[in-house]
Scaffold this active site. Structure first.
Site, short mmCIF file in Angstrom:
data_model
loop_
_atom_site.label_atom_id
_atom_site.label_comp_id
_atom_site.label_asym_id
_atom_site.label_seq_id
_atom_site.Cartn_x
_atom_site.Cartn_y
_atom_site.Cartn_z
N ASP A 104 0.55 0.61 -1.26
CA ASP A 104 -0.35 1.31 -0.34
C ASP A 104 -1.76 0.73 -0.41
O ASP A 104 -2.15 0.18 -1.44
CB ASP A 104 -0.49 2.80 -0.73
CG ASP A 104 0.82 3.53 -0.69
OD1 ASP A 104 1.69 3.10 0.07
OD2 ASP A 104 0.94 4.51 -1.44
N1 URA Z 1 4.64 4.53 -4.49
C1 URA Z 1 3.56 4.95 -3.80
O1 URA Z 1 3.40 6.14 -3.54
N2 URA Z 1 2.64 4.04 -3.44
C2 URA Z 1 2.76 2.72 -3.70
O2 URA Z 1 1.89 1.93 -3.34
C3 URA Z 1 3.90 2.31 -4.41
C4 URA Z 1 4.82 3.23 -4.78
#
Ligand code: URA
Length: 237
Positions: free
Chosen positions: A103
């Site tokens: 993310d």
């Molecule tokens: N899980 C999440 O919530 N975000 C990420 O970036 C990776 C795994």
């Protein structure tokens, strides 16, 4: 060779992404747009173009590990013009792309490569490799919540597979816990959703390992090339 495999072998995109490029009519063979996903390429004589650029099989394969800072997207560009992790690799000549996603707000270990076959394998649900995260979450966890998290819980309509959870630290004064979480699935925002499902929303999230590959001493915003052993390990998963 099937067209999506050919595109992946040229290091342009994963096989799945290659199919999207075909459906988007961005792939030509000998000047003609290809519509058929099962099109067979003759590597010895066909001229294949993606986005009007000729692609060939002889590109050097590179395997990178980036310690992604928060505030970067892992796609090439988005509608908000936010910085992309590719902006941090300006001295890498090869056209690499991320293996899976992190993310915008998540930091830590991100693999990038132009080896489409390896990307395909590592992101395929059958092979998905264990990913380890360190999460700072709101609140102090109780036994039942830890048990639910470990056994699998519902995020939207999906039941998560059993996961590992270790409480590294609980700060009762600040009302914050630090968790080590290991999952092998890769649903969108999965760790955040799982923590929210036990009422401990994520405040900060960092990926620290994928299988046996870890950040080692790669600093935030920097990248390193994987060692030969690390590449071999990933190919044998
Ligand atoms: N899980 C999440 O919530 N975000 C990420 O970036 C990776 C795994």
């Amino acid at each position: 060779m099937r067209i999506n495999k050919y595109i992946a072998s040229c290091g342009v995109a994963s096989r799945r992404k290659a199919e999207e490029l075909i459906l988007d009519k961005k792939v030509r063979v000998n000047g003609n747009i290809i519509e058929e996903l099962s099109y067979q390429v003759d590597e010895n004589k066909d001229i294949v173009e993606v986005d009007n650029i000729k692609i060939t099989l002889d590109e050097r394969m590179v395997y990178l590990l980036l310690n992604k800072p928060e505030g970067y997207i892992t796609t090439v560009k988005d509608q908000f013009d936010r910085p992309s992790v590719l902006d941090l690799l300006s001295d890498v000549k090869e056209r690499v792309f991320p293996v899976g996603r992190l993310d915008y707000e998540t930091s830590g270990l991100l693999l990038l490569t132009n080896d489409g076959d390896l990307t395909y394998k590592l992101t395929h649900p059958k092979h998905e490799i264990d990913k380890t995260y360190v999460a700072k979450v709101k609140g102090i966890l109780i036994e039942d919540e830890i048990k639910n998290f470990r056994e699998g819980l519902y995020i939207e309509n999906y039941k998560t597979a059993p996961a590992k959870l270790k409480v590294l630290d609980s700060d009762k004064v600040k009302n914050i816990s630090t968790l080590e979480i290991k999952i092998h699935e890769g649903k969108n925002r999965q760790v955040r959703k799982m923590c929210k499902a036990i009422n401990h929303p994520v405040l900060r999230l960092k990926r620290v390992a994928m299988g046996k590959i870890s950040l080692k001493n790669c600093k935030i915003g920097e990248y390193r090339y994987l060692t030969e052993d690390e590449v071999k390990y990933l190919k044998n998963i």
